[in-house]
Design a protein around this motif. Structure first.
Motif, PDB file in Angstrom:
ATOM      1  N   ASP B  70       0.811  -1.224   0.000  1.00 17.35           N
ATOM      2  CA  ASP B  70       0.000   0.000   0.000  1.00 17.35           C
ATOM      3  C   ASP B  70       0.845   1.277   0.000  1.00 17.35           C
ATOM      4  O   ASP B  70       0.700   2.110  -0.864  1.00 17.35           O
ATOM      5  N   ARG B  71       1.795   1.437   0.918  1.00 17.50           N
ATOM      6  CA  ARG B  71       2.514   2.707   0.997  1.00 17.50           C
ATOM      7  C   ARG B  71       3.553   2.814  -0.121  1.00 17.50           C
ATOM      8  O   ARG B  71       4.451   1.991  -0.236  1.00 17.50           O
ATOM      9  N   THR B  72       3.418   3.853  -0.969  1.00 19.32           N
ATOM     10  CA  THR B  72       4.376   4.038  -2.054  1.00 19.32           C
ATOM     11  C   THR B  72       5.705   4.524  -1.508  1.00 19.32           C
ATOM     12  O   THR B  72       5.744   5.484  -0.724  1.00 19.32           O
ATOM     13  N   LEU B  73       6.768   3.857  -1.939  1.00 15.25           N
ATOM     14  CA  LEU B  73       8.110   4.307  -1.543  1.00 15.25           C
ATOM     15  C   LEU B  73       8.693   5.222  -2.609  1.00 15.25           C
ATOM     16  O   LEU B  73       9.235   6.274  -2.301  1.00 15.25           O
ATOM     17  N   ALA B  74       8.596   4.756  -3.849  1.00 19.97           N
ATOM     18  CA  ALA B  74       9.178   5.549  -4.943  1.00 19.97           C
ATOM     19  C   ALA B  74       8.551   5.125  -6.259  1.00 19.97           C
ATOM     20  O   ALA B  74       8.071   3.999  -6.396  1.00 19.97           O
ATOM     21  N   ALA B  75       8.572   6.041  -7.216  1.00 22.17           N
ATOM     22  CA  ALA B  75       8.098   5.731  -8.566  1.00 22.17           C
ATOM     23  C   ALA B  75       9.160   6.190  -9.554  1.00 22.17           C
ATOM     24  O   ALA B  75       9.823   7.221  -9.328  1.00 22.17           O
ATOM     25  N   LEU B  76       9.312   5.429 -10.629  1.00 16.64           N
ATOM     26  CA  LEU B  76      10.433   5.646 -11.551  1.00 16.64           C
ATOM     27  C   LEU B  76       9.979   5.754 -12.997  1.00 16.64           C
ATOM     28  O   LEU B  76       9.157   4.959 -13.461  1.00 16.64           O
ATOM     29  N   THR B  77      10.526   6.746 -13.702  1.00 15.89           N
ATOM     30  CA  THR B  77      10.439   6.748 -15.162  1.00 15.89           C
ATOM     31  C   THR B  77      11.870   6.807 -15.670  1.00 15.89           C
ATOM     32  O   THR B  77      12.656   7.667 -15.266  1.00 15.89           O
ATOM     33  N   PHE B  78      12.218   5.876 -16.536  1.00 17.30           N
ATOM     34  CA  PHE B  78      13.623   5.620 -16.847  1.00 17.30           C
ATOM     35  C   PHE B  78      13.784   5.396 -18.344  1.00 17.30           C
ATOM     36  O   PHE B  78      13.010   4.668 -18.966  1.00 17.30           O
ATOM     37  N   CYS B  79      14.820   6.041 -18.901  1.00 19.46           N
ATOM     38  CA  CYS B  79      15.143   5.853 -20.310  1.00 19.46           C
ATOM     39  C   CYS B  79      16.592   5.415 -20.384  1.00 19.46           C
ATOM     40  O   CYS B  79      17.452   6.085 -19.824  1.00 19.46           O
ATOM     41  N   GLY B  80      16.871   4.325 -21.040  1.00 16.44           N
ATOM     42  CA  GLY B  80      18.266   3.947 -21.237  1.00 16.44           C
ATOM     43  C   GLY B  80      18.523   2.480 -21.027  1.00 16.44           C
ATOM     44  O   GLY B  80      17.603   1.657 -21.054  1.00 16.44           O
ATOM     45  N   GLU B  81      19.788   2.184 -20.836  1.00 13.17           N
ATOM     46  CA  GLU B  81      20.203   0.818 -20.574  1.00 13.17           C
ATOM     47  C   GLU B  81      21.236   0.834 -19.460  1.00 13.17           C
ATOM     48  O   GLU B  81      22.132   1.668 -19.446  1.00 13.17           O
ATOM     49  N   VAL B  82      21.100  -0.119 -18.547  1.00 10.73           N
ATOM     50  CA  VAL B  82      22.107  -0.301 -17.507  1.00 10.73           C
ATOM     51  C   VAL B  82      22.773  -1.637 -17.811  1.00 10.73           C
ATOM     52  O   VAL B  82      22.144  -2.690 -17.738  1.00 10.73           O
ATOM     53  N   TYR B  83      24.069  -1.573 -18.185  1.00  8.72           N
ATOM     54  CA  TYR B  83      24.720  -2.783 -18.694  1.00  8.72           C
ATOM     55  C   TYR B  83      25.219  -3.701 -17.577  1.00  8.72           C
ATOM     56  O   TYR B  83      25.615  -4.826 -17.846  1.00  8.72           O
ATOM     57  N   ASN B  84      25.237  -3.199 -16.356  1.00  9.39           N
ATOM     58  CA  ASN B  84      25.643  -4.081 -15.249  1.00  9.39           C
ATOM     59  C   ASN B  84      24.445  -4.438 -14.371  1.00  9.39           C
ATOM     60  O   ASN B  84      24.597  -4.692 -13.187  1.00  9.39           O
ATOM     61  N   TYR B  85      23.243  -4.460 -14.963  1.00  8.55           N
ATOM     62  CA  TYR B  85      22.065  -4.656 -14.119  1.00  8.55           C
ATOM     63  C   TYR B  85      22.018  -6.054 -13.503  1.00  8.55           C
ATOM     64  O   TYR B  85      21.483  -6.235 -12.410  1.00  8.55           O
ATOM     65  N   ARG B  86      22.641  -7.027 -14.182  1.00  6.30           N
ATOM     66  CA  ARG B  86      22.599  -8.382 -13.616  1.00  6.30           C
ATOM     67  C   ARG B  86      23.433  -8.470 -12.337  1.00  6.30           C
ATOM     68  O   ARG B  86      23.012  -9.067 -11.346  1.00  6.30           O
ATOM     69  N   TYR B 112      18.025   2.577  -6.243  1.00  4.07           N
ATOM     70  CA  TYR B 112      17.770   3.878  -5.616  1.00  4.07           C
ATOM     71  C   TYR B 112      17.279   3.694  -4.178  1.00  4.07           C
ATOM     72  O   TYR B 112      17.712   4.386  -3.258  1.00  4.07           O
ATOM     73  N   LEU B 113      16.364   2.738  -3.983  1.00  2.00           N
ATOM     74  CA  LEU B 113      15.851   2.521  -2.626  1.00  2.00           C
ATOM     75  C   LEU B 113      16.966   2.072  -1.684  1.00  2.00           C
ATOM     76  O   LEU B 113      16.998   2.446  -0.516  1.00  2.00           O
ATOM     77  N   GLN B 114      17.905   1.304  -2.208  1.00  4.06           N
ATOM     78  CA  GLN B 114      18.985   0.798  -1.371  1.00  4.06           C
ATOM     79  C   GLN B 114      20.034   1.879  -1.061  1.00  4.06           C
ATOM     80  O   GLN B 114      20.461   2.028   0.069  1.00  4.06           O
ATOM     81  N   TRP B 115      20.436   2.605  -2.093  1.00  8.11           N
ATOM     82  CA  TRP B 115      21.599   3.480  -1.928  1.00  8.11           C
ATOM     83  C   TRP B 115      21.283   4.970  -2.009  1.00  8.11           C
ATOM     84  O   TRP B 115      22.198   5.797  -1.963  1.00  8.11           O
ATOM     85  N   GLY B 116      20.015   5.324  -2.195  1.00  7.52           N
ATOM     86  CA  GLY B 116      19.689   6.744  -2.364  1.00  7.52           C
ATOM     87  C   GLY B 116      20.354   7.286  -3.615  1.00  7.52           C
ATOM     88  O   GLY B 116      20.614   6.541  -4.562  1.00  7.52           O
ATOM     89  N   THR B 117      20.679   8.579  -3.633  1.00  3.94           N
ATOM     90  CA  THR B 117      21.240   9.152  -4.866  1.00  3.94           C
ATOM     91  C   THR B 117      22.638   8.607  -5.175  1.00  3.94           C
ATOM     92  O   THR B 117      23.121   8.777  -6.291  1.00  3.94           O
ATOM     93  N   ASP B 118      23.284   7.949  -4.211  1.00  2.00           N
ATOM     94  CA  ASP B 118      24.571   7.308  -4.511  1.00  2.00           C
ATOM     95  C   ASP B 118      24.412   6.178  -5.533  1.00  2.00           C
ATOM     96  O   ASP B 118      25.414   5.684  -6.061  1.00  2.00           O
ATOM     97  N   PHE B 119      23.179   5.769  -5.775  1.00  2.00           N
ATOM     98  CA  PHE B 119      22.970   4.655  -6.716  1.00  2.00           C
ATOM     99  C   PHE B 119      23.535   4.977  -8.090  1.00  2.00           C
ATOM    100  O   PHE B 119      23.990   4.097  -8.812  1.00  2.00           O
ATOM    101  N   ALA B 120      23.524   6.282  -8.441  1.00  2.00           N
ATOM    102  CA  ALA B 120      23.917   6.666  -9.804  1.00  2.00           C
ATOM    103  C   ALA B 120      25.337   6.220 -10.108  1.00  2.00           C
ATOM    104  O   ALA B 120      25.631   5.745 -11.210  1.00  2.00           O
TER     105      ALA B 120
END
Lengths: 83, 617
Positions: B70-86, B112-120
């Motif tokens: 029920d409680r929203t933590l975050a919502a994302l709109t994303f364009c691109g590819e993350v090549y190390n996602y696995r 993002y939820l795990q690391w905040g803005t450091d995720f980038a």
């Protein structure tokens, strides 16, 4: 191959710079820097590329800083080794 | 790959603007033809258009993370590819995250939820991201390190509008369509100031930047910049490391659930990518690599070398294709294709600003991508190798290296890229482009990092490389992004991988030029992969047509403009000079830098009309 003459060089530069008024190939221009004659580096590089092909020579990438006047370029072209 | 948009207004109530958010989202349809999604909640609205590449079913957006359903933590709109996602996914699972889909999108959200803005700084890839953090009530915008994916924003009294492209923002009436002196200078001169957008009040998120927007305003910070670091590897070690990185990068960038190909020009960069891709695909049992090149009908027979292009691509393309064993297709274009009104209109619709600097390379790239899209959804391309390894002439001419301006804007190359030759003298005086350029150059110089104790040569070449990697390359990445996304093709750029960029940026100039030709380091790293003809080939840019028929078509379009007394560009032009250009007889070879003024005058006219732009100069 016969040495490149001032008249031939200026004719070639004028041809590569044909949206501007042509420079007269008199002895007065021999020691004039190219920018004073109205030739920019693109004109110069195009002329050099044509000379290299026509004469089968290769000039260094630094030629445009080493030969800043028609006299210097004539000397470089006429003493350049074959490519 | 996709188009994103969104809106933050601290006063809330954006649910009432549902239709407007839909209009903003719909402008991104070309970037994402497959699906549309919107998410609106109080002060924030996110929009997304999707081109499905990975996890075709699971990757729907905007994607929302909630707690206990029920409680929203975050919502994302994303364009691109993350090549190390696995790898990131494995790491996040170890941190206790569970995943509902196989998509890279969900990895970005969870990161993002795990690391905040450091995720980038943990992401390897190309991306533009908008995240609504419901916990802190802030909107977070993030752009990849090299600026491969675009991200624009526009501060409003209540918050901000954002979008992949200006058109998403311009769909909201809060954004004005005004362009002032600075904007027009940016559009016309190849300074490419990071963060500058052409429309007044609009900005780009700078590559490597995070922009946070909350009720208190807009907060900007950098998570990445190009930094100077000591390079202790020997020449041999450097060659080996570049090769190792390239193999890893190309293998990662070939991950896709849809057909992949390479763009091949027969130059060192695209040939290296194609050869490496062939190895990976063979190893993975995925068959031969499909490669595509572009050329102009009849150009091989009539090609006239100049200082920039010494030889046509086609013979080199054939050599590489045969050597590596690719399924190759040559896309042949002619001047009628390049000058077709619907093609010109599509190019402008993709750019939102006058397509500058590249002349016919805009429509030809658009047409190449449109043809490639019939066979492939993803293509690998060689952008950024010349900036990184020092391929351009202006890395090698002392006057350019030491010029008191951007190395690609000395008088001759400024004419090569220029489009202002037909502008009215009074306008040019008001714009004062030389003054604008000098200011931007001084700012750019002040950013250049240096390493204590480095040689004079390395200091000068670091400057040239920095300027190329933060300014010049952006003009190519923008052209590549807009022309490919306009047809729903995702183009990946292996040479923009930040690990490679950081490493080669810091490699001494001697190691980049030791074999007496440009890009020695890359050549050495790819030597065993390529035929001799390509190893020896002199750097040649993307082809430009030499057909006088193309110039004739531009002149014919200009004649139509001149016949229309209401044509908006007319007051901006030097009519006498234009008359002289139109009266000149066409030469047998039309060179792109002889057409630049005409191209820009025509683009300005189309742009001022189609975008209803108000010039405030």
């Amino acid at each position: 191959m016969a040495n490149l003459t001032l008249a031939e060089l200026i004719e070639l530069l004028n041809e590569c710079n044909d949206w501007e008024d042509p420079v007269e190939p008199t002895e007065d221009v021999l020691d004039e820097p190219y920018d004073a004659l109205g030739y920019d580096s693109l004109t110069l590089l195009n002329a050099i590329s044509k000379l290299e092909r026509a004469r089968g020579i290769e000039l260094p990438a630094t030629i445009t800083s080493e030969a800043k006047t028609p006299r210097e370029l004539l000397a470089a072209v006429n003493s350049a080794p074959a490519a | 790959m996709c188009g994103i948009t969104g809106w933050y207004d601290r006063d809330g109530g954006l649910e009432r603007s549902h239709e407007l958010v839909r209009q903003m989202t719909r402008t991104m349809e070309c970037r994402g033809p497959d699906e549309e999604g919107m998410w609106i909640s109080g002060p924030v609205a996110l929009g997304h258009r999707r081109l499905s590449i990975i996890d075709l079913e699971g990757g729907k957006q905007p994607m929302v993370a909630d707690q206990d359903g029920d409680r929203t933590l975050a919502a994302l709109t994303f364009c691109g590819e993350v090549y190390n996602y696995r790898e990131l996914r494995t790491e996040l699972v170890a941190h206790g995250h569970s995943f509902r889909t196989d998509s890279d999108t969900e990895v970005v959200l969870r990161a993002y939820l795990q690391w905040g803005t450091d995720f980038a700084s943990r992401l390897n890839g190309m991306f533009a991201i908008g995240i609504w953090d419901a916990r802190s009530q802030e909107l977070v915008l993030v752009r990849d390190r090299m600026g491969v994916k675009p991200l624009h924003y526009y501060p409003t009294p209540g918050g901000v509008l954002f979008g992949s492209e200006p058109k998403a923002i311009l769909a909201n009436p809060q954004a004005r369509r005004t362009v002032d002196r600075v904007g027009l200078c940016e559009a016309l001169d190849m300074v490419k100031t990071p963060g500058a957008a052409v429309f007044s009040g609009m900005h780009e998120v700078i590559p490597g930047e995070i922009v946070r927007v909350d009720a208190n305003g807009i907060h900007r910070s950098r998570y990445w910049t190009l930094e100077a670091a000591p390079h202790t590897d020997t020449r041999e070690q450097s060659i080996g490391h570049v090769r190792e990185l390239l193999e890893d990068i190309v293998a990662r960038q070939l991950i896709s659930d849809v057909p992949v190909c390479t763009l091949l020009s027969g130059g060192l960069d695209s040939s290296t990518i194609t050869a490496l891709a062939a190895q990976v695909l063979e190893r993975e049992g995925r068959g031969r690599v499909n490669s595509f090149s572009v050329d102009f009908r009849g150009s091989v027979d009539s090609f006239e070398p100049d200082a920039v292009r010494g030889a046509p691509d086609a013979p080199f393309v054939r050599d590489l294709s045969a050597h590596v064993g690719t399924n190759h297709q040559e896309i042949l274009l002619d001047s009628a294709d390049l000058s077709r009104p619907e093609v010109r209109a599509a190019v402008l619709r993709a750019t939102d600003v006058p397509p500058a600097f590249w002349g016919d390379m805009w429509p030809s790239l658009y047409l190449l991508f449109r043809a490639v899209r019939r066979h492939s959804t993803v293509a690998l391309s060689g952008e950024s190798a010349d900036e990184l390894f020092g391929g351009y002439l202006w890395f090698h001419r002392p006057e350019a290296v030491d010029a008191d301006t951007f190395p690609w804007l000395t008088s001759g190359s400024a004419r090569y890229f220029g489009g202002t030759s037909l502008l009215d003298g009074g306008l040019r005086e008001k714009l004062d482009i030389p003054g604008y350029r000098a200011e931007r150059y001084a700012e750019a110089l002040a950013e250049v990092p240096s390493l204590p104790g480095e040689s004079d040569t390395d200091r000068r070449m670091r400057k040239v490389t920095y300027l190329n990697l933060t300014r010049f390359v952006q003009t190519l990445l923008d052209r590549k992004d807009r022309m490919s996304m306009a047809v729903g093709l995702e183009v990946r750029v292996p040479f923009c991988d930040h690990r490679l960029v950081e490493y080669v940026f810091n490699t001494p100039w001697e190691t980049k030029t030791f074999d007496g030709q440009e890009k020695s380091l890359l050549r050495a790293a790819a030597r065993d992969l390529l035929p001799a003809s390509i190893l020896e080939r002199k750097k040649t840019p993307y082809p430009a047509t030499q057909d006088p028929g193309y110039e004739a078509a531009l002149r014919a379009e200009m004649a139509q403009v001149l016949a229309d007394p209401n044509a908006p560009v007319l007051p901006l032009l030097d009519r006498a000079r234009l008359g002289k250009v139109l009266d000149r007889s066409l030469s047998a070879t039309s060179l792109p830098y002889s057409r630049g003024g005409l191209e820009m005058a025509l683009w300005l006219n189309r742009w001022l009309s189609a975008y209803d732009v108000t010039l405030d100069i």
